[in-house]
Design an enzyme around this catalytic site. Structure first.
Site, mmCIF file in Angstrom:
data_model
loop_
_atom_site.group_PDB
_atom_site.id
_atom_site.type_symbol
_atom_site.label_atom_id
_atom_site.label_comp_id
_atom_site.label_asym_id
_atom_site.label_seq_id
_atom_site.Cartn_x
_atom_site.Cartn_y
_atom_site.Cartn_z
ATOM 1 N N GLU A 1 14.064 -14.434 -18.522
ATOM 2 C CA GLU A 1 13.572 -15.813 -18.544
ATOM 3 C C GLU A 1 13.236 -16.370 -19.919
ATOM 4 O O GLU A 1 12.080 -16.707 -20.199
ATOM 5 C CB GLU A 1 12.356 -15.940 -17.612
ATOM 6 C CG GLU A 1 12.692 -15.582 -16.179
ATOM 7 C CD GLU A 1 11.617 -15.966 -15.171
ATOM 8 O OE1 GLU A 1 10.447 -16.121 -15.569
ATOM 9 O OE2 GLU A 1 11.961 -16.105 -13.979
ATOM 10 N N GLU B 1 16.341 -12.827 -9.545
ATOM 11 C CA GLU B 1 15.025 -13.018 -8.915
ATOM 12 C C GLU B 1 15.120 -14.168 -7.931
ATOM 13 O O GLU B 1 15.716 -15.200 -8.223
ATOM 14 C CB GLU B 1 13.943 -13.382 -9.950
ATOM 15 C CG GLU B 1 13.506 -12.262 -10.847
ATOM 16 C CD GLU B 1 12.303 -12.644 -11.733
ATOM 17 O OE1 GLU B 1 11.624 -13.651 -11.445
ATOM 18 O OE2 GLU B 1 12.077 -11.925 -12.712
HETATM 19 C C1 GLC Z 1 9.012 -14.239 -13.508
HETATM 20 C C2 GLC Z 1 7.762 -13.919 -14.255
HETATM 21 C C3 GLC Z 1 6.833 -13.169 -13.329
HETATM 22 C C4 GLC Z 1 6.546 -14.004 -12.087
HETATM 23 C C5 GLC Z 1 7.844 -14.409 -11.420
HETATM 24 C C6 GLC Z 1 7.574 -15.407 -10.316
HETATM 25 O O1 GLC Z 1 9.664 -13.049 -13.279
HETATM 26 O O2 GLC Z 1 8.081 -13.143 -15.370
HETATM 27 O O3 GLC Z 1 5.623 -12.896 -13.972
HETATM 28 O O4 GLC Z 1 5.786 -13.274 -11.164
HETATM 29 O O5 GLC Z 1 8.732 -14.984 -12.336
HETATM 30 O O6 GLC Z 1 6.865 -16.515 -10.800
#
Ligand code: GLC
Length: 286
Positions: free
Chosen positions: A110, A227
């Site tokens: 990110e 993610e």
């Molecule tokens: C990213 C951030 C992490 C957070 C996730 C969801 O991975 O690095 O800290 O929990 O996004 O917001």
């Protein structure tokens, strides 16, 4: 008992494999376990923990994504930290150069803040070159700025390297997935936001995915949703529906994925009760 104190039944890597996942993405904050001046040496203790994770992933037949997470100084002072960023990658790459191709590196989680597209497009090829000194063909994951936003893929200039995988993160609608999130300003006001998968909610996702899939097809790169997840303060029915829709939309477009995350605030696994959150697990592995 394992060397690190985990009982076999609670070894998260084994659990993840047993459940039917094929990869584990490992968020690692190298920057807080390394010298701040040259040679920027990474602590042996951290390496040993990562060694263990990689061994477990291999033993359980999982792809392991070794990333660089929460390198905050790269976001606030990218130019000042580039030398250190490259030095960290040289060490990681050297350490794991003999690992099988099931070990994949992800250059930076990110990119955001001062690390804009212009700077990232200059630094990324340098990091890639640093890894390539010892790992000529390993698959390497790269993603765009704005927190790996799917909408910023087009800003990414891809180096001429045949072994790159492109990543994005997906948390839309943000007021749904991050309701009540302690680290997001104003998130308490979003409590109670639901997701029922109506036509316009679905269209927002499929439009974004189709645009991304088109871009990667044009650039001939595989796409990876590194993610996605909805925080535990949202209602479980909405979380399960949203997660299932995202996983399905990814599969339909040959997008590989990792859920964020295993056993904390977004957890697909309930570590206190020692069991899977069945609704989420089904949503992911349907
Ligand atoms: C990213 C951030 C992490 C957070 C996730 C969801 O991975 O690095 O800290 O929990 O996004 O917001």
């Amino acid at each position: 008992m394992k060397a690190n104190g985990d009982c076999n039944s609670q070894n998260p890597i084994a659990l993840i494999a047993e459940a039917g996942f094929d990869n584990v993405r490992v968020p690692i904050r190298w920057s807080t376990h390394a010298q701040s001046t040259p040679p920027f040496q990474i602590e042996e203790k951290l390496f040993e923990r990562v060694d263990w994770v990689i061994e477990q992933a291999k033993a359980n037949g999982l792809v392991a994504v070794i990333n660089m997470h929460h390198y905050e100084e790269m976001m606030s002072d990218p130019t000042g930290h580039t030398e250190r960023f490259l030095a960290l990658w040289r060490q990681i790459a050297e350490r794991y150069k003999d690992e099988p191709e099931s070990v994949i590196f992800e250059l930076l989680n990110e990119p955001n803040g001062t690390l804009n597209a212009n700077l990232w497009n200059k630094i990324l090829p340098q990091a890639l070159a640093a890894v390539r000194e010892s790992n000529p063909t390993r698959a390497i994951i790269v993603g765009p700025v704005q927190w790996n936003s799917i909408g910023y893929l087009y800003t990414l200039q891809l180096p001429k390297d045949p072994n790159l995988i492109v990543t994005f993160h997906y948390y839309e609608p943000f007021q749904f997935t991050h309701q009540g999130a302690e680290w997001v300003n104003g998130a308490n006001a979003w409590m109670g936001t639901t997701w029922d998968g109506n036509a316009s909610q679905q269209a927002a996702i499929t439009t974004a995915f189709d645009t991304a899939a088109k871009w990667t097809a044009k650039n001939k790169r595989p796409l990876y949703m590194g993610e996605f997840g909805a925080y535990s303060k949202a209602d479980m029915a909405s979380r399960a529906l949203w997660t299932a829709f995202l996983a399905q939309a990814a599969k339909e477009r040959d997008i590989s994925f990792s859920y964020w995350e295993f056993g904390a605030g977004f957890g697909v696994y309930d570590r206190a009760a020692n069991r899977w959150n069945e609704e989420l697990l089904q949503a992911l592995l349907q």
